[in-house]
Design a protein around this motif. Structure first.
Motif, PDB file in Angstrom:
ATOM      1  N   VAL A   1      -9.595   7.043  -6.462  1.00  0.00           N
ATOM      2  CA  VAL A   1      -9.268   6.108  -5.375  1.00  0.00           C
ATOM      3  C   VAL A   1      -8.508   6.844  -4.275  1.00  0.00           C
ATOM      4  O   VAL A   1      -7.453   7.435  -4.514  1.00  0.00           O
ATOM      5  CB  VAL A   1      -8.425   4.919  -5.892  1.00  0.00           C
ATOM      6  CG1 VAL A   1      -7.991   4.023  -4.745  1.00  0.00           C
ATOM      7  CG2 VAL A   1      -9.200   4.122  -6.924  1.00  0.00           C
ATOM      8  N   ASP A   2      -9.052   6.778  -3.075  1.00  0.00           N
ATOM      9  CA  ASP A   2      -8.380   7.338  -1.891  1.00  0.00           C
ATOM     10  C   ASP A   2      -7.359   6.292  -1.427  1.00  0.00           C
ATOM     11  O   ASP A   2      -7.743   5.193  -1.023  1.00  0.00           O
ATOM     12  CB  ASP A   2      -9.413   7.609  -0.803  1.00  0.00           C
ATOM     13  CG  ASP A   2      -8.802   8.069   0.520  1.00  0.00           C
ATOM     14  OD1 ASP A   2      -7.553   8.093   0.648  1.00  0.00           O
ATOM     15  OD2 ASP A   2      -9.584   8.386   1.434  1.00  0.00           O
TER      16      ASP A   2
ATOM     17  N   GLN B   1      -6.824   0.462   3.718  1.00  0.00           N
ATOM     18  CA  GLN B   1      -7.659  -0.137   4.761  1.00  0.00           C
ATOM     19  C   GLN B   1      -8.409  -1.358   4.229  1.00  0.00           C
ATOM     20  O   GLN B   1      -8.492  -2.382   4.893  1.00  0.00           O
ATOM     21  CB  GLN B   1      -8.683   0.889   5.274  1.00  0.00           C
ATOM     22  CG  GLN B   1      -8.215   1.656   6.477  1.00  0.00           C
ATOM     23  CD  GLN B   1      -9.367   2.481   7.036  1.00  0.00           C
ATOM     24  OE1 GLN B   1      -9.802   3.426   6.400  1.00  0.00           O
ATOM     25  NE2 GLN B   1      -9.833   2.097   8.205  1.00  0.00           N
ATOM     26  N   VAL B   2      -8.974  -1.210   3.036  1.00  0.00           N
ATOM     27  CA  VAL B   2      -9.710  -2.321   2.432  1.00  0.00           C
ATOM     28  C   VAL B   2      -8.769  -3.499   2.182  1.00  0.00           C
ATOM     29  O   VAL B   2      -9.084  -4.655   2.488  1.00  0.00           O
ATOM     30  CB  VAL B   2     -10.412  -1.867   1.126  1.00  0.00           C
ATOM     31  CG1 VAL B   2     -10.977  -3.065   0.370  1.00  0.00           C
ATOM     32  CG2 VAL B   2     -11.503  -0.853   1.435  1.00  0.00           C
TER      33      VAL B   2
ATOM     34  N   SER C   1       0.818  -1.215   0.000  1.00  0.00           N
ATOM     35  CA  SER C   1       0.000   0.000   0.000  1.00  0.00           C
ATOM     36  C   SER C   1       0.850   1.263   0.000  1.00  0.00           C
ATOM     37  O   SER C   1       0.412   2.305  -0.478  1.00  0.00           O
ATOM     38  CB  SER C   1      -0.982  -0.003   1.174  1.00  0.00           C
ATOM     39  OG  SER C   1      -0.305  -0.087   2.401  1.00  0.00           O
TER      40      SER C   1
ATOM     41  N   GLN D   1      -5.551   5.947   1.237  1.00  0.00           N
ATOM     42  CA  GLN D   1      -5.679   5.485   2.627  1.00  0.00           C
ATOM     43  C   GLN D   1      -6.837   4.495   2.762  1.00  0.00           C
ATOM     44  O   GLN D   1      -6.728   3.493   3.459  1.00  0.00           O
ATOM     45  CB  GLN D   1      -5.859   6.671   3.573  1.00  0.00           C
ATOM     46  CG  GLN D   1      -4.588   7.487   3.705  1.00  0.00           C
ATOM     47  CD  GLN D   1      -4.780   8.702   4.586  1.00  0.00           C
ATOM     48  OE1 GLN D   1      -5.877   9.216   4.728  1.00  0.00           O
ATOM     49  NE2 GLN D   1      -3.673   9.149   5.179  1.00  0.00           N
ATOM     50  N   TRP D   2      -7.951   4.808   2.084  1.00  0.00           N
ATOM     51  CA  TRP D   2      -9.099   3.903   2.123  1.00  0.00           C
ATOM     52  C   TRP D   2      -8.750   2.582   1.429  1.00  0.00           C
ATOM     53  O   TRP D   2      -9.059   1.505   1.930  1.00  0.00           O
ATOM     54  CB  TRP D   2     -10.327   4.542   1.484  1.00  0.00           C
ATOM     55  CG  TRP D   2     -11.499   3.610   1.474  1.00  0.00           C
ATOM     56  CD1 TRP D   2     -12.070   3.027   0.391  1.00  0.00           C
ATOM     57  CD2 TRP D   2     -12.201   3.115   2.601  1.00  0.00           C
ATOM     58  NE1 TRP D   2     -13.104   2.206   0.775  1.00  0.00           N
ATOM     59  CE2 TRP D   2     -13.199   2.241   2.143  1.00  0.00           C
ATOM     60  CE3 TRP D   2     -12.086   3.318   3.980  1.00  0.00           C
ATOM     61  CZ2 TRP D   2     -14.077   1.578   2.985  1.00  0.00           C
ATOM     62  CZ3 TRP D   2     -12.955   2.653   4.828  1.00  0.00           C
ATOM     63  CH2 TRP D   2     -13.946   1.791   4.334  1.00  0.00           C
ATOM     64  N   ALA D   3      -8.097   2.654   0.283  1.00  0.00           N
ATOM     65  CA  ALA D   3      -7.699   1.445  -0.437  1.00  0.00           C
ATOM     66  C   ALA D   3      -6.793   0.578   0.440  1.00  0.00           C
ATOM     67  O   ALA D   3      -6.921  -0.645   0.459  1.00  0.00           O
ATOM     68  CB  ALA D   3      -7.003   1.811  -1.740  1.00  0.00           C
TER      69      ALA D   3
END
Length: 184
Positions: free
Chosen positions: A147-148, A154-155, A138, A150-152
Motif C-alpha cells: 500500500v502506497d 488520496q483515495v 492518513s 500517499q495513494w491511500a
C-alpha cells in the motif's frame, strides 16, 4: 424493523405477504432495508402469533389461495406507540430508520413528520460543524508494503469528499422538506 414496515404498510391497506414483498422490492427499496419474501412470510406468521395482524384467506382460481393481512387493535396500538416515540438519529446519514420514521411515522400527521425532520436536520448540521479530520488519520498510516500511503490518503480523501457532498445534498433536502411541511 421489518415488523414496523409491515405494520405501516398494513395501516394503508390490507395486503398479502406477496404484495408486501413486491412493495419492498419496488417503491419500498428506497427505505434502504432489503428483505426476502421468506423473511416477510416468517415475520407475518410471528406477528400473527403475537396478535398484531390477522388474515383472511382469499381464494384464487387456478392459483394458491392468498392470505390477506390486516392490522389488529394490538397492531394499530404498536404502530402508533412507535410513531409517537422519540426519534434518535443514527450516526450514519440517510440511515433506514430515518426514512421509516419519516414515511411510516410521518403519515400519522404533520407534527410527527416535522418533529422527525427537525431532529434529523439538527443532528446532521451538528455533524458537519464537527468534521472528520481525514489528514490526521492518513498521517498516522503505517501500511503494509503493498500500500502506497500517499495513494491511500488520496483515495480516503476522495471518499470523504463524496460523503461530505452527499451529506450536504441530504441536508438541503431536509431543509427544503422541513420548510415545506412547516408552511403547510
Amino acid at each position: 424493523m421489518l415488523e414496523t414496515v409491515i405494520l405501516g404498510m398494513l395501516a394503508l391497506r390490507p395486503l398479502s405477504g406477496y404484495d408486501l414483498g413486491k412493495w419492498m422490492d419496488g417503491p419500498g427499496r428506497f427505505i434502504g432495508y432489503r428483505v426476502t419474501l421468506p423473511q416477510v412470510y416468517r415475520t407475518l406468521a410471528k406477528m400473527g402469533e403475537r396478535g398484531l395482524v390477522a388474515f383472511q384467506v382469499d381464494p384464487r382460481e387456478g392459483k394458491p389461495d392468498a392470505k390477506i393481512y390486516t392490522l389488529t387493535t394490538a397492531g394499530k396500538a404498536a404502530l402508533l406507540e412507535w410513531a409517537h416515540s422519540p426519534y434518535e438519529p443514527a450516526p450514519r446519514p440517510m440511515d433506514p430508520d430515518f426514512m421509516l420514521r419519516f414515511l411510516l411515522g410521518g403519515m400519522f400527521g404533520r407534527d410527527i413528520a416535522v418533529e422527525v425532520l427537525r431532529a434529523e436536520l439538527d443532528y446532521r448540521r451538528e455533524q458537519v460543524r464537527n468534521p472528520t479530520r481525514v489528514g490526521e488519520l492518513s498521517a498516522a498510516f503505517a501500511p503494509i508494503d503493498e500500500v502506497d500511503p500517499q495513494w491511500a490518503a488520496q483515495v480516503l480523501a476522495a471518499g470523504h469528499e463524496q460523503g461530505r457532498a452527499s451529506t450536504a445534498a441530504y441536508i438541503g433536502w431536509l431543509e427544503v422538506t422541513l420548510a415545506d411541511f412547516e408552511n403547510r
